[in-house]
Design a protein around this motif. Sequence first.
Motif, PDB file in Angstrom:
ATOM      1  N   HIS A 306       0.841  -1.204   0.000  1.00 15.52           N
ATOM      2  CA  HIS A 306       0.000   0.000   0.000  1.00 15.52           C
ATOM      3  C   HIS A 306       0.876   1.253   0.000  1.00 15.52           C
ATOM      4  O   HIS A 306       0.674   2.185  -0.784  1.00 15.52           O
ATOM      5  N   LYS A 307       1.893   1.242   0.862  1.00 17.62           N
ATOM      6  CA  LYS A 307       2.781   2.414   0.966  1.00 17.62           C
ATOM      7  C   LYS A 307       3.549   2.617  -0.346  1.00 17.62           C
ATOM      8  O   LYS A 307       3.586   3.705  -0.900  1.00 17.62           O
ATOM      9  N   LEU A 308       4.118   1.525  -0.858  1.00 14.73           N
ATOM     10  CA  LEU A 308       4.960   1.646  -2.061  1.00 14.73           C
ATOM     11  C   LEU A 308       4.148   2.060  -3.283  1.00 14.73           C
ATOM     12  O   LEU A 308       4.592   2.873  -4.090  1.00 14.73           O
ATOM     13  N   ILE A 309       2.946   1.498  -3.432  1.00 19.41           N
ATOM     14  CA  ILE A 309       2.118   1.860  -4.601  1.00 19.41           C
ATOM     15  C   ILE A 309       1.725   3.327  -4.535  1.00 19.41           C
ATOM     16  O   ILE A 309       1.764   4.052  -5.538  1.00 19.41           O
ATOM     17  N   ASN A 310       1.381   3.804  -3.331  1.00 18.62           N
ATOM     18  CA  ASN A 310       0.993   5.219  -3.228  1.00 18.62           C
ATOM     19  C   ASN A 310       2.169   6.164  -3.467  1.00 18.62           C
ATOM     20  O   ASN A 310       1.961   7.352  -3.724  1.00 18.62           O
ATOM     21  N   ILE A 328      -5.985  -0.903  -7.421  1.00 19.99           N
ATOM     22  CA  ILE A 328      -5.228   0.333  -7.646  1.00 19.99           C
ATOM     23  C   ILE A 328      -5.911   1.226  -8.679  1.00 19.99           C
ATOM     24  O   ILE A 328      -6.246   0.763  -9.777  1.00 19.99           O
ATOM     25  N   ASN A 329      -6.069   2.482  -8.322  1.00 20.07           N
ATOM     26  CA  ASN A 329      -6.667   3.465  -9.229  1.00 20.07           C
ATOM     27  C   ASN A 329      -5.591   3.924 -10.222  1.00 20.07           C
ATOM     28  O   ASN A 329      -4.568   4.487  -9.829  1.00 20.07           O
ATOM     29  N   ILE A 330      -5.853   3.671 -11.522  1.00 19.88           N
ATOM     30  CA  ILE A 330      -4.879   4.063 -12.565  1.00 19.88           C
ATOM     31  C   ILE A 330      -5.471   5.164 -13.458  1.00 19.88           C
ATOM     32  O   ILE A 330      -5.017   5.367 -14.587  1.00 19.88           O
TER      33      ILE A 330
END
Length: 389
Positions: A306-310, A328-330
């Motif tokens: 979660h942290k890395l994707i954000n 994930i919102n793309i």
Amino acid sequence: MKYSQRISTLGESLTIAISSLARDLKAQGKDILSFSAGEPDFDTPKIIKDEAIRAINSGFTKYTQVGGINELLVAISDKLKIQNNLNYEPNEIIVSNGAKHSLFNVFAALVDSGDEVIIPSPYWVTYPELVGYFGGKSVFIETDEDDDFKINPNQLKSAITSKTKILILTSPSNPTGMVYSKDELLALYDVIKDTDIIVISDEIYERLVYDNAGFTSIGSINDDMLNRTITINGLSKSVAMTGWRMGYAASKDKTLIKMLNNLQSQSTSNINSITQKASIFALNGDANMDIDNFVSAFSERRNLAHKLINNVKLLDVRLPQGAFYLFINIKKVNLDSMAFCKDLLEKEGVALVPGIAFGVDGYVRFSFACSEEQIKDGIKRIDRYIANL
Ligand code: PMP
Ligand code: GLU
């Protein structure tokens, strides 16, 4: 060959198709990191495997009762009472070849041509396919990310028509990981109570809930709701037993259970005898320590991913409360979800599932049921892919 109309409308499961593609590419020697499979990477707990070996060596290798041996039905009944506050007797339960098979049989037993089935969207790929296979009509309720992808009572009320037969609820959700609270379920019940709607509650991810958020089975909120609910569960996700094929359906309607037994007696018969013996150990608490370890590992991986994707430019994701997926919102990337996933797989060898497989574009599903090292490496590649766009 002229195929039946029914089979011609059925599409392939996209989640399975993408996981298989990733597996094949890897087998060809390509450098692939797959986040597509809805499957724990952990091995099945040893105590369960040992019991299976004991069952083989003791010759427990013959046909059994179609819907499961009594000892197993008792273990499921106890589990549902103790862990989920669901009062089902052993003769109100039937065991099938995975929760997917349980769902198939339940739809076969309930859906007639023209029946409407309400499906909150995003949804797990298989529901609309099965509804369509049996001639039913899927009625989707679009949910909003700002509402944690959950439906509210007003949306439910608007979706109901005189043809509505079933509502499917998946909590924790695949693909969003969101979990309905008891209050939210009670609010939905306020709409349901004035109707004849049957609720199919898919609780396959029920043990995988994080931050002590707790989980409520909709059938546990009151007796009326219990009578309307068919509870679906299984061992694939919570006990890392995807390959063993064990799922079950529970209903207070004993006639339904009898009909499901009839269907199974004419199609697959019992699930394999060895899995049944081993499953008792998975249900009666002997594997609880293993399950707790899985949950705490998933929780850490969830926080990390979660942290890395954000931190990746153009990507946003909410913290899921359960299951093992990030949705994930793309939308800030100028590509639809299918094009995004294809391009990412070709350029960086990272396999994700496009949101469109779950009914919504603008999102991709990332499974964090893999090692932290793979999560870090995969997100580094995703970051590089976005940076090079
Ligand atoms: N329901 C949901 C929401 C799922 O994600 C899955 C995973 N495939 C299933 C049911 C079926 O699981 P299984 O057939 O392995 O028990
Ligand atoms: N449920 C898992 C998933 O969503 C496994 C694949 C499937 O059965 O569709 O990836």
